[in-house]
Each structure stands twice: as C-alpha cells, then as structure tokens.
Design a protein around this motif. Structure first.
Motif, PDB file in Angstrom:
ATOM      1  N   ASP A 207     -16.362  64.513  65.050  1.00 47.30           N
ATOM      2  CA  ASP A 207     -15.111  64.714  64.926  1.00 47.30           C
ATOM      3  C   ASP A 207     -14.598  64.763  63.396  1.00 47.30           C
ATOM      4  N   ASP A 208     -15.443  65.028  62.570  1.00 51.14           N
ATOM      5  CA  ASP A 208     -15.381  65.339  61.121  1.00 51.14           C
ATOM      6  C   ASP A 208     -15.170  66.593  60.940  1.00 51.14           C
TER       7      ASP A 208
ATOM      8  N   ALA B 133      -7.323  71.294  63.060  1.00 53.26           N
ATOM      9  CA  ALA B 133      -8.228  71.282  62.075  1.00 53.26           C
ATOM     10  C   ALA B 133      -9.213  72.553  62.367  1.00 53.26           C
ATOM     11  N   TYR B 134      -9.663  72.202  63.726  1.00 52.24           N
ATOM     12  CA  TYR B 134     -10.427  73.223  64.279  1.00 52.24           C
ATOM     13  C   TYR B 134      -9.849  74.654  64.315  1.00 52.24           C
TER      14      TYR B 134
ATOM     15  N   GLU C 283     -16.659  72.531  58.740  1.00 56.04           N
ATOM     16  CA  GLU C 283     -16.374  73.100  57.712  1.00 56.04           C
ATOM     17  C   GLU C 283     -17.813  73.607  56.873  1.00 56.04           C
ATOM     18  N   GLU C 284     -18.757  72.619  56.590  1.00 58.92           N
ATOM     19  CA  GLU C 284     -20.085  73.085  56.171  1.00 58.92           C
ATOM     20  C   GLU C 284     -20.858  73.788  57.088  1.00 58.92           C
TER      21      GLU C 284
ATOM     22  N   VAL D 181     -21.799  76.690  68.672  1.00 61.37           N
ATOM     23  CA  VAL D 181     -22.684  75.622  68.750  1.00 61.37           C
ATOM     24  C   VAL D 181     -22.399  74.470  68.547  1.00 61.37           C
ATOM     25  N   ILE D 182     -21.570  74.204  67.288  1.00 60.62           N
ATOM     26  CA  ILE D 182     -21.286  73.062  66.759  1.00 60.62           C
ATOM     27  C   ILE D 182     -20.285  72.215  67.642  1.00 60.62           C
ATOM     28  N   ASN D 183     -20.838  70.968  68.130  1.00 63.43           N
ATOM     29  CA  ASN D 183     -19.998  70.331  69.089  1.00 63.43           C
ATOM     30  C   ASN D 183     -18.982  69.471  68.331  1.00 63.43           C
ATOM     31  N   TYR D 184     -17.858  69.966  68.168  1.00 62.32           N
ATOM     32  CA  TYR D 184     -16.776  69.611  67.396  1.00 62.32           C
ATOM     33  C   TYR D 184     -15.686  68.951  68.179  1.00 62.32           C
TER      34      TYR D 184
END
Length: 263
Positions: free
Chosen positions: A131-132, A169-170, A137-138, A160-163
């Motif tokens: 949840d960061d 923010a997303y 961003e990285e 793919v990133i599991n945010y």
C-alpha cells in the motif's frame, strides 16, 4: 483464432513451471491459424553472487532453448513464423553482463517482465501486495528505465504490481507513468494468464487510464502449456476488456521498426 494472429509470450518447460514440448506449442498455433508464434521463456540471468533464480532458464539450458527453436523455425517455415525471444527483467547491476551473454545467441526479441523491482536477490517482488505509493513509484521508474534502453519489444503485464493503497495516488502515479511510456512508442500487454486466473491484473483502473491516454496494447497469452494456445474464449475476453476501456489492440508487431542491438 479469429481475433489473434500473433503471440509473443510463450514459455517452455525449461523455466521449471511450464509444461509441454516446443513442437506442441507450434502445432497448436498452426491449428489455430496464428501467423506468428514467439517463444519468450524466462531469460537466463547473470548474477554477481551464488544466488539461484528458480523460475528461469538455467545457463546450461540456453543452448538447447535456442537450438530447438532454430530447428523448428526451419521445419515449420512454410506454415508459421517462429521467433526466438526471452522475457527478461531490467536489473541495472546485471543488465550489461546479461546482454553480453544473451547476444551470443540468435535472439529475435525481448519482452520486459519486471518480476522484481530493480534487482532480484534483495529486491521487492512486484507481485507482493503493497500500500506504499513509493513502491509503486519505484516500479514505474524501473520499467521506464528499461524502456529507455530500446531493447524491449513490449512490456508484459505492466500492471502486475499489487498496489492496494490510496486510489488517488495510484491514478496520479499511473498517469505520469503512461504519459512517459508513450514517448517510447512501446506497447503494453493485456495478459491472458492474469485475466484467466483472475489475478490482480489486468487491472481495471490501469487500463481505464490507458484508454484515456491513448496507449496501445498487445494481447499476450503468457502460455505455460500448449493447451493455452487453443484458448480462444479467454482471448476474446481480453479483446472485450480492451474495447471496454477504449484501448487499441495491435494484432501484429512491426519488426521492421524494432531493430535493437542486443550487444
């Protein structure tokens, strides 16, 4: 397969989590009427330690991978175009050595599948829930740096990133990423495997923003068995998903434009 004429995302048993013989994938592709089948198994990688990566072609199997595909290219040349590629990550500390190694083989293309952020041995796995916003961003920075190399044909499962964090923010970070990636004219992939298994990708919010930003996409089967090549129903679902979000699908990629020097 009426809605698909080319697939560039095909794995083999050499990555240790796929099955079937190379020939079986090709025979099914011919049966389905594909014009092009690209093999892109998880690339071997040169690490600077004794770290062992369990999900990719082992160095000792690289020669067999390329020789098998080269032989099948010739055998099936009158029926289908066969390409020899790899799905690779962009790890800055390893990338130069990786290119030196892989360029010795008859490589047609690479697709980017960034399974870890920046590095693998001590890096953050892209699939891991976070949840960061800084991690998101990285991830995007890592993918953009990979795109800048000009080595990759397209970006596999870019969502793919599991945010799971703040939606605003997303949206902000994703819009920024999409506007930057568009400058490189590199397609993104709607991933059939994720769609079929109902993973966190393809992500609705990501592809809605792609539609708004005019991003083009390819459908990647991400085939880990020959039977996947026959899965027309899920491909149709991916096409409908793209249409829902106003995303244009590229059915066949232009290899005249994609001419990287892998050295």
């Amino acid at each position: 397969m009426k809605n698909m004429i080319a697939n560039y995302h095909t794995h083999t048993y050499r990555c240790s989590h796929a099955s079937g013989e190379d020939r079986e994938y090709i025979q099914n592709a011919v049966t389905m009427g594909l014009k092009t089948l690209g093999f892109s198994d998880h690339s071997p990688m040169i690490f600077h330690s004794d770290y062992y990566s369990e999900f990719r072609i082992k160095l000792k199997d690289t020669e067999n991978y390329f020789s098998s595909i080269s032989s099948l290219k010739e055998e099936f040349k009158d029926k289908i175009k066969i390409l020899a590629g790899v799905e690779a990550e962009y790890y800055p500390g390893c990338f130069r050595d990786f290119l030196d190694y892989i360029s010795a083989y008859p490589l047609d293309y690479m697709i980017l599948g960034q399974h870890f952020i920046w590095e693998e041995e001590n890096g953050i796995r892209s699939f891991k829930q976070t949840d960061d916003p800084k991690t998101l961003e990285e991830y995007y920075k890592n993918v953009l740096e990979a795109a800048q190399t000009g080595k990759f044909l397209y970006i596999a499962h870019p969502d793919v990133i599991n945010y799971t964090g703040n939606a605003d923010a997303y949206n902000k970070l994703t819009k920024e990423f999409l506007r930057e990636i568009k400058k490189y004219d590199i397609p993104l992939e709607i991933n059939r495997l994720g769609f079929y298994e109902k993973r966190q990708y393809p992500r609705e919010a990501f592809w809605e923003l792609c539609g708004e930003e005019g991003i083009k996409a390819v459908i990647g089967l991400d085939a880990h068995s020959p039977q996947v090549i026959l899965d027309e129903e899920t491909v149709d679902g991916c096409i409908a998903f793209a249409e829902k979000h106003g995303v244009e699908i590229i059915r066949e990629l232009d290899f005249g434009k994609y001419r990287p020097d892998f050295r």
